[in-house]
Write a protein that holds these residues in place. Structure first.
Motif, PDB file in Angstrom:
ATOM      1  N   ASP A 177     -54.459  34.217 -10.002  1.00  0.00           N
ATOM      2  CA  ASP A 177     -55.129  32.944 -10.260  1.00  0.00           C
ATOM      3  C   ASP A 177     -55.835  32.934 -11.602  1.00  0.00           C
ATOM      4  N   SER A 178     -55.922  34.097 -12.281  1.00  0.00           N
ATOM      5  CA  SER A 178     -56.551  34.133 -13.602  1.00  0.00           C
ATOM      6  C   SER A 178     -55.550  33.889 -14.719  1.00  0.00           C
ATOM      7  N   LEU A 179     -54.249  33.888 -14.375  1.00  0.00           N
ATOM      8  CA  LEU A 179     -53.234  33.640 -15.393  1.00  0.00           C
ATOM      9  C   LEU A 179     -53.056  32.148 -15.611  1.00  0.00           C
ATOM     10  N   VAL A 180     -52.275  31.810 -16.635  1.00  0.00           N
ATOM     11  CA  VAL A 180     -51.933  30.405 -16.865  1.00  0.00           C
ATOM     12  C   VAL A 180     -51.187  29.877 -15.638  1.00  0.00           C
ATOM     13  N   PRO A 181     -51.587  28.708 -15.086  1.00  0.00           N
ATOM     14  CA  PRO A 181     -50.899  28.202 -13.887  1.00  0.00           C
ATOM     15  C   PRO A 181     -49.390  28.123 -14.088  1.00  0.00           C
ATOM     16  N   GLY A 182     -48.657  28.678 -13.094  1.00  0.00           N
ATOM     17  CA  GLY A 182     -47.209  28.673 -13.189  1.00  0.00           C
ATOM     18  C   GLY A 182     -46.635  29.835 -13.957  1.00  0.00           C
ATOM     19  N   SER A 183     -47.494  30.691 -14.527  1.00  0.00           N
ATOM     20  CA  SER A 183     -47.014  31.850 -15.266  1.00  0.00           C
ATOM     21  C   SER A 183     -46.853  33.021 -14.305  1.00  0.00           C
ATOM     22  N   LEU A 184     -45.738  33.743 -14.439  1.00  0.00           N
ATOM     23  CA  LEU A 184     -45.454  34.866 -13.557  1.00  0.00           C
ATOM     24  C   LEU A 184     -45.132  36.097 -14.387  1.00  0.00           C
ATOM     25  N   HIS A 185     -45.737  37.226 -14.008  1.00  0.00           N
ATOM     26  CA  HIS A 185     -45.456  38.492 -14.681  1.00  0.00           C
ATOM     27  C   HIS A 185     -44.343  39.229 -13.939  1.00  0.00           C
ATOM     28  N   PHE A 186     -43.306  39.560 -14.673  1.00  0.00           N
ATOM     29  CA  PHE A 186     -42.200  40.370 -14.160  1.00  0.00           C
ATOM     30  C   PHE A 186     -42.410  41.779 -14.695  1.00  0.00           C
ATOM     31  N   VAL A 187     -42.917  42.667 -13.805  1.00  0.00           N
ATOM     32  CA  VAL A 187     -43.295  44.025 -14.203  1.00  0.00           C
ATOM     33  C   VAL A 187     -42.218  44.994 -13.737  1.00  0.00           C
ATOM     34  N   ILE A 188     -41.801  45.873 -14.631  1.00  0.00           N
ATOM     35  CA  ILE A 188     -40.947  47.007 -14.265  1.00  0.00           C
ATOM     36  C   ILE A 188     -41.558  48.244 -14.893  1.00  0.00           C
ATOM     37  N   GLY A 189     -42.096  49.141 -14.064  1.00  0.00           N
ATOM     38  CA  GLY A 189     -42.713  50.353 -14.590  1.00  0.00           C
ATOM     39  C   GLY A 189     -43.952  50.030 -15.408  1.00  0.00           C
ATOM     40  N   ASP A 190     -45.006  49.609 -14.717  1.00  0.00           N
ATOM     41  CA  ASP A 190     -46.262  49.243 -15.365  1.00  0.00           C
ATOM     42  C   ASP A 190     -46.599  50.246 -16.484  1.00  0.00           C
ATOM     43  N   PRO A 191     -46.997  49.785 -17.694  1.00  0.00           N
ATOM     44  CA  PRO A 191     -47.507  48.448 -18.014  1.00  0.00           C
ATOM     45  C   PRO A 191     -46.480  47.500 -18.640  1.00  0.00           C
ATOM     46  N   ALA A 192     -45.187  47.838 -18.671  1.00  0.00           N
ATOM     47  CA  ALA A 192     -44.196  46.955 -19.301  1.00  0.00           C
ATOM     48  C   ALA A 192     -43.971  45.724 -18.424  1.00  0.00           C
ATOM     49  N   PHE A 193     -44.008  44.531 -19.034  1.00  0.00           N
ATOM     50  CA  PHE A 193     -43.771  43.308 -18.275  1.00  0.00           C
ATOM     51  C   PHE A 193     -43.270  42.219 -19.217  1.00  0.00           C
ATOM     52  N   ARG A 194     -42.733  41.173 -18.623  1.00  0.00           N
ATOM     53  CA  ARG A 194     -42.365  39.957 -19.333  1.00  0.00           C
ATOM     54  C   ARG A 194     -43.001  38.781 -18.595  1.00  0.00           C
ATOM     55  N   GLU A 195     -43.503  37.806 -19.352  1.00  0.00           N
ATOM     56  CA  GLU A 195     -44.128  36.625 -18.755  1.00  0.00           C
ATOM     57  C   GLU A 195     -43.083  35.521 -18.639  1.00  0.00           C
ATOM     58  N   LEU A 196     -42.899  35.002 -17.430  1.00  0.00           N
ATOM     59  CA  LEU A 196     -41.865  34.016 -17.156  1.00  0.00           C
ATOM     60  C   LEU A 196     -42.511  32.665 -16.807  1.00  0.00           C
ATOM     61  N   PRO A 197     -41.932  31.566 -17.300  1.00  0.00           N
ATOM     62  CA  PRO A 197     -42.490  30.238 -17.012  1.00  0.00           C
ATOM     63  C   PRO A 197     -41.934  29.681 -15.701  1.00  0.00           C
ATOM     64  N   LEU A 198     -42.813  29.482 -14.729  1.00  0.00           N
ATOM     65  CA  LEU A 198     -42.381  28.940 -13.447  1.00  0.00           C
ATOM     66  C   LEU A 198     -43.275  27.770 -13.041  1.00  0.00           C
ATOM     67  N   GLN A 199     -43.674  26.962 -14.023  1.00  0.00           N
ATOM     68  CA  GLN A 199     -44.518  25.801 -13.724  1.00  0.00           C
ATOM     69  C   GLN A 199     -43.819  24.818 -12.782  1.00  0.00           C
ATOM     70  N   LEU A 200     -42.476  24.826 -12.784  1.00  0.00           N
ATOM     71  CA  LEU A 200     -41.722  23.919 -11.912  1.00  0.00           C
ATOM     72  C   LEU A 200     -42.036  24.164 -10.441  1.00  0.00           C
ATOM     73  N   LEU A 201     -42.492  25.364 -10.094  1.00  0.00           N
ATOM     74  CA  LEU A 201     -42.704  25.704  -8.697  1.00  0.00           C
ATOM     75  C   LEU A 201     -44.029  25.192  -8.148  1.00  0.00           C
ATOM     76  N   LEU A 202     -44.867  24.583  -8.980  1.00  0.00           N
ATOM     77  CA  LEU A 202     -46.210  24.191  -8.548  1.00  0.00           C
ATOM     78  C   LEU A 202     -46.271  22.774  -7.984  1.00  0.00           C
ATOM     79  N   ASP A 203     -45.106  22.156  -7.715  1.00  0.00           N
ATOM     80  CA  ASP A 203     -45.116  20.784  -7.223  1.00  0.00           C
ATOM     81  C   ASP A 203     -45.105  20.703  -5.704  1.00  0.00           C
ATOM     82  N   GLY A 204     -45.170  21.861  -5.009  1.00  0.00           N
ATOM     83  CA  GLY A 204     -45.200  21.858  -3.554  1.00  0.00           C
ATOM     84  C   GLY A 204     -43.864  21.587  -2.896  1.00  0.00           C
ATOM     85  N   GLN A 205     -42.774  21.611  -3.676  1.00  0.00           N
ATOM     86  CA  GLN A 205     -41.431  21.374  -3.129  1.00  0.00           C
ATOM     87  C   GLN A 205     -40.646  22.693  -3.080  1.00  0.00           C
ATOM     88  N   TRP A 206     -39.536  22.679  -2.340  1.00  0.00           N
ATOM     89  CA  TRP A 206     -38.681  23.851  -2.277  1.00  0.00           C
ATOM     90  C   TRP A 206     -37.928  24.015  -3.592  1.00  0.00           C
TER      91      TRP A 206
END
Length: 412
Positions: free
Chosen positions: A265-294
């Motif tokens: 909840d501290s990240l940008v809304p809709g932003s998702l961290h894709f972590v493989i072998g912490d601390p390496a990660f990529r930030e992915l945009p998933l704002q589309l998922l915040l509309d409450g729909q499938w």
């Protein structure tokens, strides 16, 4: 005396034993405190590392936003300069038009004066006190009609004047219906809004995480049985909060963030961290998922050139390379849904919880191709080789709700 000495020795021995017992108890208490302190330090280090990662992400996001603001400021300044230049040019043209109008009026007055003089000197009319000398022929002077016609030709036609003025002022005809004007005067017809995914049925159970309780978690077992050099995670997801939370967490004794898909909840809304072998990660945009729909999402990674892809509702939303190139995800860890692990199988935090529903989740040890992703997004059968699905749910938190819906749209 011998009796007194024996009594004193016996008393001293009892006191020595009591002191030894007290020392042993103190040592045990100190060792217990040290163990608790070590566990607290270890957990604090884990949290500190995560906080550092969040701070780095926020710093990157702030830097990118600052760059965008600077770029937008430059573009706005350029636009203002262009508009200012156009305004100056328009004003100059208007001034030129006014000057030209004055010149036309001035020339008209001069022509009117010449008309009067020609009328006075026309044949049959002589100026007072002046007698023309005889000439072998009489010159033909242009009459008033010819001069008036010339003056009419010099005056611009009303319609042409209006069109010319409109051209100088930069006015244009109104655009056609269902269009809007873009900078530069181009008419753009808006596209129809994109259509969402159609009716999807027969995906199996739907698991709903009603709130952010740390007890709302699903364990998948067995987890990864062999090392993975590629990974595909696909699922239908419907969120019920303003952030994504943790979709998946894979922890090992070596690293509790071996594979993580989470949006705190501290990240940008809709932003998702894709972590493989912490601390390496990529930030992915998933704002589309915040509309409450499938929505159907697929996150795919391969160690070959470190390529990764993000698909949302059959569309490729993000892609990249050189992310954990040549890396192997080790087997034998703990795999959970809905919470992030700070230790193997535990250390859950409300701020990292997923609130919403999942269905049709599956994981492959290979990179799915776009056709397979598209088939999944329209409810077709799972591609071959899935190593984990929701059928592998070995333990479900007591507040997680399970429902069997014929179609996703029918799920409450």
């Amino acid at each position: 005396m011998s009796y007194d000495i024996d009594a004193q020795l016996h008393s001293l021995a009892e006191e020595s034993q009591a002191v030894a017992l007290t020392v042993n108890r103190s040592q045990a208490a100190i060792q217990g405190d040290l163990a608790h302190l070590k566990a607290w330090v270890r957990k604090t280090q884990h949290r500190s590392r995560k906080v550092d990662m969040r701070l780095q992400a926020l710093d990157l996001a702030l830097t990118e936003k600052t760059r965008q603001w600077v770029q937008a400021g430059k573009e706005q300044k350029t636009q203002r300069d262009v508009i200012s230049g156009l305004a100056l040019g328009t004003q100059a043209l208007q001034d030129a038009l006014v000057s030209l109008t004055h010149q036309v009026h001035s020339q008209g007055a001069r022509l009117a004066a010449l008309e009067g003089q020609l009328q006075m000197t026309s044949p049959g009319t002589a100026a007072p006190g002046w007698t023309p000398a005889p000439t072998p022929y009489q010159p033909v002077h242009p009459g008033p009609l010819m001069l008036l016609t010339d003056r009419q030709d010099l005056a611009p036609h009303p319609t042409e004047s209006q069109d010319f003025t409109a051209h100088l002022l930069g006015t244009q005809k109104a655009p056609a219906p269902r269009s809007h004007w873009a900078p530069g005067g181009a008419a753009i017809v808006p596209r129809d809004p994109p259509q969402g995914p159609g009716e999807v049925c027969n995906l199996g159970p739907v698991f709903t995480f009603p709130d952010a309780s740390p007890e709302n978690v699903i364990f998948l077992s067995p987890s990864f049985l062999t090392a993975l050099r590629a990974l595909s995670f696909c699922s239908w997801v419907r969120t019920s909060s303003g952030h994504l939370g943790t979709l998946l967490s894979y922890a090992t004794e070596e690293n509790d963030n071996k594979v993580v898909l989470h949006g705190r909840d501290s990240l940008v809304p809709g932003s998702l961290h894709f972590v493989i072998g912490d601390p390496a990660f990529r930030e992915l945009p998933l704002q589309l998922l915040l509309d409450g729909q499938w929505h159907h999402i697929c996150i795919i990674w391969t160690s070959v050139q470190g390529k990764y892809w993000l698909h949302v509702d059959r569309r490729l939303v993000a892609t990249g390379s050189h992310f954990r190139e040549g890396y192997e995800i080790p087997p034998g860890g703990s795999l959970v849904l809905g919470q992030e692990q700070d230790s193997v199988g535990g250390g859950f935090d409300r701020s990292e919880a997923f609130v919403g529903s999942m269905s049709g989740l599956a994981i492959w040890d290979r990179a799915l191709v776009p056709g397979e992703v598209a088939n999944l997004a329209i409810g077709k059968e799972l591609p071959a080789g899935a190593i984990l699905t929701l059928a592998n749910a070995s333990w479900v938190g007591k507040f997680v709700q399970r429902a069997n819906c014929t179609c996703l749209e029918l799920c409450p």
